[in-house]
Design an enzyme around this catalytic site. Structure first.
Site, PDB file in Angstrom:
ATOM      1  N   ASP A 163       7.216  22.496 -31.780  1.00  0.00           N
ATOM      2  CA  ASP A 163       8.107  21.418 -32.232  1.00  0.00           C
ATOM      3  C   ASP A 163       9.540  21.850 -32.469  1.00  0.00           C
ATOM      4  O   ASP A 163      10.409  21.013 -32.685  1.00  0.00           O
ATOM      5  CB  ASP A 163       7.556  20.807 -33.530  1.00  0.00           C
ATOM      6  CG  ASP A 163       7.862  21.682 -34.735  1.00  0.00           C
ATOM      7  OD1 ASP A 163       7.663  22.915 -34.640  1.00  0.00           O
ATOM      8  OD2 ASP A 163       8.314  21.143 -35.764  1.00  0.00           O
TER       9      ASP A 163
ATOM     10  N   CYS B  78       0.848  -1.194   0.000  1.00  0.00           N
ATOM     11  CA  CYS B  78       0.000   0.000   0.000  1.00  0.00           C
ATOM     12  C   CYS B  78       0.885   1.246   0.000  1.00  0.00           C
ATOM     13  O   CYS B  78       2.109   1.164   0.008  1.00  0.00           O
ATOM     14  CB  CYS B  78      -0.922   0.010   1.222  1.00  0.00           C
ATOM     15  SG  CYS B  78      -0.021   0.066   2.791  1.00  0.00           S
TER      16      CYS B  78
ATOM     17  N   ASP C 221      10.891  26.911 -29.842  1.00  0.00           N
ATOM     18  CA  ASP C 221       9.696  26.758 -29.010  1.00  0.00           C
ATOM     19  C   ASP C 221      10.030  26.251 -27.609  1.00  0.00           C
ATOM     20  O   ASP C 221       9.187  26.305 -26.713  1.00  0.00           O
ATOM     21  CB  ASP C 221       8.710  25.776 -29.656  1.00  0.00           C
ATOM     22  CG  ASP C 221       8.191  26.263 -30.992  1.00  0.00           C
ATOM     23  OD1 ASP C 221       7.921  27.477 -31.102  1.00  0.00           O
ATOM     24  OD2 ASP C 221       8.069  25.454 -31.920  1.00  0.00           O
TER      25      ASP C 221
ATOM     26  N   ASP D 236       2.225  26.569 -32.200  1.00  0.00           N
ATOM     27  CA  ASP D 236       3.236  27.058 -33.132  1.00  0.00           C
ATOM     28  C   ASP D 236       2.717  26.769 -34.539  1.00  0.00           C
ATOM     29  O   ASP D 236       1.805  25.960 -34.727  1.00  0.00           O
ATOM     30  CB  ASP D 236       4.557  26.333 -32.866  1.00  0.00           C
ATOM     31  CG  ASP D 236       5.620  26.677 -33.897  1.00  0.00           C
ATOM     32  OD1 ASP D 236       5.807  27.867 -34.180  1.00  0.00           O
ATOM     33  OD2 ASP D 236       6.217  25.731 -34.434  1.00  0.00           O
TER      34      ASP D 236
END
Length: 708
Positions: A602, A13, A606, A418
């Site tokens: 990308d 747990c 950026d 972008d």
């Protein structure tokens, strides 16, 4: 720093995970991740304790380091019987016979009423139970973090000792509760087995990815006569530079580059995209994908442990070990839960004894309080949901770098895109061109342009050179690339040529709308325009966001005219164009202050903005720095799975809230019910085990739940 990654057995747990985490914090290690769902832990040594010392410390806590996590060892361990199931089967025969004393008149087994027979039947169960629950309870108390096994050990021991006292003093059957002690132990073992089975089911998506890493490869070697020899080897033994043969229907054994052959490749294991992609010489293959058709020879570019798939599996495992903000409150409550329940059990006994004047009934009610309480439910609520959410995301081509991002998605109100490479494919093609000198034909313009642009690394130049490739190129006497202007060349006849931006033609024409200008001897002889195709899924994704009430932005370094044209075509709400990387960063900072904002980009430019956004989202074919900076990576070569990532984030958080609501309500209702005598300890033990199963089932719904 040395990174250590271990598999640890014995974590049941969140309290177990908390115990190990606190121990590691005392050892001054860093970047600690403990995932009790699959038993993985990782941390960075900083020159203090050695791995051997830390391993001994973890073993002393009552857990066992069973091995080092390596690329080929991720996923499900070797199959062996679950320890809880094993103990359940050992205890069950004794417990069933003990329970038969309740119907001894019907079956004629009067010997079952003998106290010493009941003691003999209960003793093996009690010993097995204490060897597990008692041992764990003592170690947790010794380390100052009592776990749920303290409650089970106290409850079973109270019933057993009370019964044994009645047997020794010959107090009669009213003092015999051996079946209660045995049933508590057996049912809790069974409940723990159900819990571990339901938790493991939440790992099935990740295990599916891990299994795809393991395959046999056809390695190409050469004998002393330089003849090819095909050798079957385990893919974990492949190294960068090895040659492999891959045929139709086979899995790609490792990340590699095609040297020979063509193939249709199914990359759904990575991208979530079911349609095969055509691959040719010099194209990359992702380890774990499969060849739907074709045969190729390829060179391994990354060993199994460094492959794209291995990195995905490792990142998802790390993310599962992290705790989002919503779990912090549950952890604080879970840490004080066991002492609180013990206090409530003592109070239950005292109050009931004074009200009922009955020691036996008061004891049974306090035992029921102990065994029905479930701290595991509080600790399991978040990890179970996160395991499913991250697993489903990875299986469908969405990679979350941390669990926090799943929770943050629920608040996103703005998405910033972008332009180039994100909303567009980044693959430039020639849109139109024109000669401006009647003495220069179109074919001659193409020949001149190709001869110049083939020497440039600019994306526009590369696209033109690819489209207009010619065998009849011009041989230059001198050629150079001048930054900010373009390519300048001098022919052997002494003519000076330029291919570049409007700057080289500013004195020759007032038309500044074209991408490339061709100049000869200070005379404009032609211009060329290129276009960047819009991703086919872009409009659908933007419409989805707008329908969800999310404001969309186009943030680009491109011209305002082109950006506004693209935004109008896709239905994007607002445009911020002609921005430098520094300006992009400032814009994202401003937007994030206004409302939670996701940035999709990308490129290298950026990366700062991705890091500053509430959530940074990158594409798998983006620059490496953009991928490393982003919180989420879309692995399907496009925006298609952006709605899925948003939907999974939202619904995972909803599932976490549902789980926590159930965990709190269960304990708030169950404890008073047990304290008031409406539930005996045996049914309490069963209810405790089933409470965790409910969380596992609810979390498992995320596998099939519609989230977009």
């Amino acid at each position: 720093m040395e990174n250590i990654r271990w598999k640890v057995e014995g974590m049941d747990c969140s309290n177990c995970a908390l115990t190990i985490r606190r121990y590691l914090e005392k050892e001054n290690v860093r970047n600690i991740r403990v995932n009790f769902v699959d038993g993985d832990i990782s941390f960075d040594l900083n020159g203090g304790s050695t791995p051997q010392q830390i391993q001994k410390g973890i073993d002393a806590l009552g857990y066992k380091v069973t091995g080092i996590l390596e690329a080929d060892k991720t996923g499900a361990p070797a199959k062996k019987m679950n320890i809880h199931l094993k103990y359940t089967l050992l205890c069950l025969p004794f417990t069933v016979v003990l329970l038969l004393h309740m119907v001894h008149d019907r079956i004629g087994w009067h010997w079952l009423m003998n106290p010493w027979v009941q003691f003999a039947l209960c003793l093996p169960v009690y010993i097995i139970g204490m060897s597990y629950f008692g041992k764990s309870a003592v170690k947790s108390l010794r380390n100052g973090i009592p776990n749920m096994n303290v409650l089970i050990a106290l409850g079973a021991t109270a019933a057993f000792v009370y019964s044994f006292t009645g047997t020794l003093l010959n107090l009669g059957e009213d003092y015999l509760f051996y079946e209660t002690a045995a049933t508590i132990i057996t049912l809790v073992f069974f409940g723990n087995y159900l819990e571990s089975a339901s938790v493991q089911s939440t790992q099935k998506a990740l295990q599916g990815l891990a299994k795809s890493q393991k395959t046999v490869a056809n390695m190409i070697a050469f004998d002393e006569h330089h003849q090819e020899v095909i050798m079957p080897v385990d893919n974990k033994d492949l190294r960068s530079g090895d040659l492999v043969l891959i045929k139709t229907g086979e899995l790609v054994p490792a990340d590699c580059k095609i040297l020979w052959g063509d193939a249709s490749v199914n990359e759904s294991i990575i991208t979530g995209e079911s349609l095969p992609r055509e691959k040719h010489a010099k194209d990359m293959l992702i380890g774990g994908s499969s060849l739907a058709e074709g045969t190729v020879k390829a060179q391994v570019t990354a060993a199994a442990g460094d492959s794209a798939l291995a990195n995905i599996v490792n990142l998802v495992k790390q993310a599962q070990g992290e705790k989002p903000p919503v779990q912090q409150m549950a952890d604080r409550i879970s840490a004080i839960f066991v002492p609180a329940v013990i206090a409530i059990a003592v109070l239950t006994f005292i109050i009931n004894y004074f009200v009922l004047q009955d020691f036996t009934s008061s004891l049974m009610r306090s035992i029921a309080v102990l065994v029905i309480s479930c701290p595991c439910a509080l600790g399991l609520a978040t990890p179970a949901a996160i395991a499913v959410g991250l697993g489903r995301a990875a299986r469908n081509g969405v990679l979350f770098r941390n669990a926090k991002s799943l929770e943050l998605f629920k608040d996103i109100r703005q998405v910033v895109f972008d332009k180039t490479g994100t909303l567009t494919t980044g693959d430039l093609t020639i849109d139109q061109f024109q000669t401006t000198n009647n003495a220069v034909s179109e074919e001659e313009l193409k020949r001149i342009t190709y001869s110049l642009e083939k020497y440039s690394n600019h994306p526009i130049a590369k696209s033109i050179a690819t489209s207009w490739k010619s065998k009849n190129e011009i041989r230059w006497a001198k050629i150079e690339e001048i930054k900010g202007l373009g390519i300048k060349a001098t022919s052997r006849a002494g003519d000076v040529y330029w291919a570049g931006s409007y700057k080289i033609a500013a004195t020759l024409t007032a038309d500044n709308t074209h991408n490339v200008y061709i100049v000869r001897n200070n005379e404009l002889i032609g211009w060329i325009d290129v276009k960047d195709d819009i991703r086919p899924e872009a409009k659908k994704v933007v419409n989805y966001l707008r329908n969800k009430g999310i404001v969309t932005y186009l943030l680009s370094g491109d011209s305002k005219t082109k950006s506004e044209q693209l935004a109008a075509e896709l239905g994007i709400d607002k445009v911020i164009a002609e921005q430098t990387p520094e300006q992009k960063l400032a814009v994202i900072e401003s937007l994030t202050r206004q409302a939670p904002t996701a940035m999709v980009g990308d490129g290298i430019n950026d990366a700062p903005a991705l890091a500053k956004a509430t959530i940074g989202i990158s594409l798998s074919d983006a620059s490496q720095i953009a991928i490393q900076t982003a919180d989420v990576v879309l692995m399907n070569h496009g925006l298609k799975n952006l709605p899925l990532s948003l939907g999974l984030g939202k619904h995972t958080f909803i599932t976490i809230k549902q789980n926590l609501f159930w965990a709190f309500c269960y304990n708030v209702v169950a404890i008073p019910v047990a304290a008031l005598g409406f539930l005996n300890p045996m049914f309490g033990a069963l209810a405790m085990g089933l409470s965790d199963v409910v969380l596992g089932i609810n979390s498992g719904r995320l596998f099939v739940k519609k989230v977009t």
